[in-house]
Motif scaffolding. Structure first.
Motif, PDB file in Angstrom:
ATOM      1  N   LEU A  59       5.214   7.811   0.271  1.00  0.00           N
ATOM      2  CA  LEU A  59       5.339   8.720  -0.886  1.00  0.00           C
ATOM      3  C   LEU A  59       6.059  10.011  -0.494  1.00  0.00           C
ATOM      4  O   LEU A  59       6.347  10.846  -1.339  1.00  0.00           O
ATOM      5  N   LEU A 117      -0.569  16.215   9.141  1.00  0.00           N
ATOM      6  CA  LEU A 117      -0.077  14.979   8.513  1.00  0.00           C
ATOM      7  C   LEU A 117      -0.905  14.569   7.299  1.00  0.00           C
ATOM      8  O   LEU A 117      -0.378  14.160   6.265  1.00  0.00           O
ATOM      9  N   ALA A 145     -10.942  17.517  10.961  1.00  0.00           N
ATOM     10  CA  ALA A 145     -10.053  16.851  11.923  1.00  0.00           C
ATOM     11  C   ALA A 145      -9.488  17.797  12.978  1.00  0.00           C
ATOM     12  O   ALA A 145     -10.159  18.719  13.430  1.00  0.00           O
ATOM     13  N   VAL A 163     -12.696  22.960   8.753  1.00  0.00           N
ATOM     14  CA  VAL A 163     -13.576  22.161   9.627  1.00  0.00           C
ATOM     15  C   VAL A 163     -13.202  20.680   9.600  1.00  0.00           C
ATOM     16  O   VAL A 163     -14.017  19.811   9.904  1.00  0.00           O
ATOM     17  N   ARG A 177       0.867  -1.178   0.000  1.00  0.00           N
ATOM     18  CA  ARG A 177       0.000   0.000   0.000  1.00  0.00           C
ATOM     19  C   ARG A 177       0.898   1.219   0.000  1.00  0.00           C
ATOM     20  O   ARG A 177       1.947   1.199   0.654  1.00  0.00           O
ATOM     21  N   VAL A 178       0.462   2.283  -0.691  1.00  0.00           N
ATOM     22  CA  VAL A 178       1.224   3.526  -0.568  1.00  0.00           C
ATOM     23  C   VAL A 178       0.751   4.264   0.678  1.00  0.00           C
ATOM     24  O   VAL A 178      -0.405   4.182   1.081  1.00  0.00           O
ATOM     25  N   CYS A 183      -8.192   9.543  -1.949  1.00  0.00           N
ATOM     26  CA  CYS A 183      -7.957   8.107  -2.197  1.00  0.00           C
ATOM     27  C   CYS A 183      -8.635   7.223  -1.150  1.00  0.00           C
ATOM     28  O   CYS A 183      -8.969   6.075  -1.442  1.00  0.00           O
TER      29      CYS A 183
HETATM   30  C1  FAD Z   1      -9.006  11.888  14.306  1.00  0.00           C
HETATM   31  C2  FAD Z   1      -9.290  11.942  12.814  1.00  0.00           C
HETATM   32  C3  FAD Z   1     -10.158  12.925  12.360  1.00  0.00           C
HETATM   33  C4  FAD Z   1     -10.443  12.975  10.980  1.00  0.00           C
HETATM   34  N1  FAD Z   1     -11.294  13.947  10.538  1.00  0.00           N
HETATM   35  C5  FAD Z   1     -11.605  14.033   9.218  1.00  0.00           C
HETATM   36  C6  FAD Z   1     -12.503  15.020   8.747  1.00  0.00           C
HETATM   37  O1  FAD Z   1     -13.005  15.874   9.492  1.00  0.00           O
HETATM   38  N2  FAD Z   1     -12.813  15.020   7.426  1.00  0.00           N
HETATM   39  C7  FAD Z   1     -12.284  14.100   6.552  1.00  0.00           C
HETATM   40  O2  FAD Z   1     -12.610  14.172   5.364  1.00  0.00           O
HETATM   41  N3  FAD Z   1     -11.401  13.169   6.976  1.00  0.00           N
HETATM   42  C8  FAD Z   1     -11.055  13.107   8.278  1.00  0.00           C
HETATM   43  N4  FAD Z   1     -10.178  12.141   8.726  1.00  0.00           N
HETATM   44  C9  FAD Z   1      -9.621  11.176   7.774  1.00  0.00           C
HETATM   45  C10 FAD Z   1      -8.178  11.494   7.273  1.00  0.00           C
HETATM   46  O3  FAD Z   1      -7.458  12.221   8.193  1.00  0.00           O
HETATM   47  C11 FAD Z   1      -8.192  12.244   5.930  1.00  0.00           C
HETATM   48  O4  FAD Z   1      -8.944  11.503   4.994  1.00  0.00           O
HETATM   49  C12 FAD Z   1      -6.770  12.493   5.390  1.00  0.00           C
HETATM   50  O5  FAD Z   1      -6.820  13.488   4.414  1.00  0.00           O
HETATM   51  C13 FAD Z   1      -6.143  11.214   4.793  1.00  0.00           C
HETATM   52  O6  FAD Z   1      -4.902  11.559   4.215  1.00  0.00           O
HETATM   53  P1  FAD Z   1      -3.545  10.762   4.538  1.00  0.00           P
HETATM   54  O7  FAD Z   1      -2.481  11.456   3.780  1.00  0.00           O
HETATM   55  O8  FAD Z   1      -3.338  10.631   5.990  1.00  0.00           O
HETATM   56  O9  FAD Z   1      -3.903   9.361   3.887  1.00  0.00           O
HETATM   57  P2  FAD Z   1      -3.247   7.863   4.193  1.00  0.00           P
HETATM   58  O10 FAD Z   1      -3.775   7.431   5.503  1.00  0.00           O
HETATM   59  O11 FAD Z   1      -1.764   7.972   4.051  1.00  0.00           O
HETATM   60  O12 FAD Z   1      -3.846   7.092   2.999  1.00  0.00           O
HETATM   61  C14 FAD Z   1      -5.227   6.851   2.900  1.00  0.00           C
HETATM   62  C15 FAD Z   1      -5.484   5.850   1.745  1.00  0.00           C
HETATM   63  O13 FAD Z   1      -5.213   6.448   0.481  1.00  0.00           O
HETATM   64  C16 FAD Z   1      -4.126   5.783  -0.185  1.00  0.00           C
HETATM   65  N5  FAD Z   1      -3.311   6.867  -0.741  1.00  0.00           N
HETATM   66  C17 FAD Z   1      -2.834   7.955  -0.070  1.00  0.00           C
HETATM   67  N6  FAD Z   1      -2.236   8.795  -0.921  1.00  0.00           N
HETATM   68  C18 FAD Z   1      -2.315   8.232  -2.151  1.00  0.00           C
HETATM   69  C19 FAD Z   1      -1.877   8.635  -3.444  1.00  0.00           C
HETATM   70  N7  FAD Z   1      -1.264   9.807  -3.650  1.00  0.00           N
HETATM   71  N8  FAD Z   1      -2.115   7.801  -4.506  1.00  0.00           N
HETATM   72  C20 FAD Z   1      -2.768   6.621  -4.314  1.00  0.00           C
HETATM   73  N9  FAD Z   1      -3.228   6.193  -3.113  1.00  0.00           N
HETATM   74  C21 FAD Z   1      -2.999   6.987  -2.044  1.00  0.00           C
HETATM   75  C22 FAD Z   1      -3.425   4.938   0.873  1.00  0.00           C
HETATM   76  O14 FAD Z   1      -2.839   3.770   0.326  1.00  0.00           O
HETATM   77  C23 FAD Z   1      -4.597   4.609   1.792  1.00  0.00           C
HETATM   78  O15 FAD Z   1      -5.338   3.531   1.253  1.00  0.00           O
HETATM   79  C24 FAD Z   1      -9.856  12.049  10.084  1.00  0.00           C
HETATM   80  C25 FAD Z   1      -8.960  11.079  10.577  1.00  0.00           C
HETATM   81  C26 FAD Z   1      -8.677  11.022  11.925  1.00  0.00           C
HETATM   82  C27 FAD Z   1      -7.720   9.982  12.424  1.00  0.00           C
END
Ligand code: FAD
Length: 293
Positions: free
Chosen positions: A57, A112, A105, A103, A32-33, A120
């Motif tokens: 990434l 992060l 998280a 609004v 997984r990425v 995705c």
């Molecule tokens: C406490 C908490 C609160 C949150 N609140 C919100 C909220 O208010 N609103 C909301 O929308 N979300 C929320 N989230 C969800 C999350 O934080 C977001 O969706 C965030 O933007 C995910 O991005 P990431 O970079 O951490 O993804 P990751 O966790 O790194 O990846 C998520 C998925 O996408 C894939 N992926 C990531 N980047 C790529 C890429 N470039 N190409 C292909 N595949 C990829 C990964 O393999 C994985 O399957 C929350 C999460 C937590 C833990």
């Protein structure tokens, strides 16, 4: 929710896209990425997914940064929600997207979590999706077979499911330049004031004819109201060529509520969601209209 320790995995840090694609091919089906990890690592702790290889990434420079180019704004998939929150140009030019990250998280998660990861993960409640849909944004996807571009509107297939196929990486998001006399707004309903997913998320974008003051362009997108974020196409039609006022906004809200297919969950009943779609669509339309300079 019971979170276990992270299961064992091998960690890879490629520094270029070709290297990342090679690693994906090498560990086909087992990798997984990883972007910010705010979704993926939680899913791994819950044992929902158990990849043997994580391909970070974060070392890929070309997937970072916000660039203002002639054809519009290019946002690298690795741009964090926090970077969007602090971007003046996004606040001024793409306010509807800026509204969404305000609004989302917590400070820690926004610093992060990435915009690419938000798309995705393909949650029906993904907050960046409705704004990107009304802004006509598209994503660039790369694999060892080449590149393709997909409208964000066509990106989602179901809860947790997008058009991405194994071996593909989303590299950037492109948002076209906004037309003159346009404005947008995103409104999110949550059970509490912060740190919660949307019960309903509504993005509206409007443009007006500067002389007649009538609506020349209208887009409305709804989040958390079905299996994917959707456009409220019939509600948009209600606005077109009309003078925008509370009555027209209310009518658009009623139609949008009929277009959605919300379900009941621990966050809200489908009846409540439907009522809130009506109320918030009207409010988002009026707010978008107010913001047109
Ligand atoms: C406490 C908490 C609160 C949150 N609140 C919100 C909220 O208010 N609103 C909301 O929308 N979300 C929320 N989230 C969800 C999350 O934080 C977001 O969706 C965030 O933007 C995910 O991005 P990431 O970079 O951490 O993804 P990751 O966790 O790194 O990846 C998520 C998925 O996408 C894939 N992926 C990531 N980047 C790529 C890429 N470039 N190409 C292909 N595949 C990829 C990964 O393999 C994985 O399957 C929350 C999460 C937590 C833990």
């Amino acid at each position: 929710m019971f979170l276990k320790r992270l299961p064992k995995f091998e960690y890879h840090v490629p520094t270029s896209l070709p290297e990342a694609l090679d690693l994906l091919a090498q560990h086909d089906g087992k990798a997984r990425v990883l972007a910010g990890g705010t979704d993926l690592l939680v899913s791994m702790k819950k044992r929902e997914v158990l990849p043997e290889h994580l391909i970070s990434l974060k070392g890929i420079a070309e997937m970072k940064g916000i660039q203002d180019e002639k054809e519009g704004m290019k946002i690298g998939a690795l741009v964090t929600l926090g970077e969007i929150e602090h971007s003046k140009i996004i606040q001024e030019r793409y306010r509807v997207l800026w509204d969404a990250v305000q609004v989302m998280a917590s400070l820690q998660v926004r610093s992060l979590g990435t915009i690419g990861g938000n798309l995705c993960s393909a949650a029906p409640s993904a907050d960046t999706a409705p704004p990107l849909i009304v802004l006509d944004a598209s994503v660039e996807i790369i694999s060892s077979n080449g590149k393709r571009k997909v409208l964000v509107e066509k990106f989602f297939k179901g809860p947790g499911e997008s058009v991405l196929i194994p071996g593909e990486i989303l590299t950037q998001i492109t948002i076209p330049n906004p037309v003159k006399k346009s404005g947008g707004a995103y409104l999110k309903l949550m059970r509490r004031a912060a740190m919660d997913l949307a019960q309903v998320g509504i993005a509206a974008w409007l443009s007006i004819d500067s002389e007649k003051r009538t609506c020349r362009g209208a887009k409305i997108a709804l989040g958390a109201v079905g299996s994917t974020p959707i456009r409220a196409l019939k509600a948009e039609q209600v606005l077109l060529n009309k003078e925008l006022n509370e009555t027209v906004g209310r009518e658009a809200g009623k139609i949008a509520a009929q277009e959605a297919n919300p379900r009941s969950s621990m966050r809200a009943s489908k009846e409540y969601r439907r009522e809130m779609i009506e109320v918030l669509t009207k409010r988002a339309v009026m707010e978008a209209y107010k913001r047109i300079d």
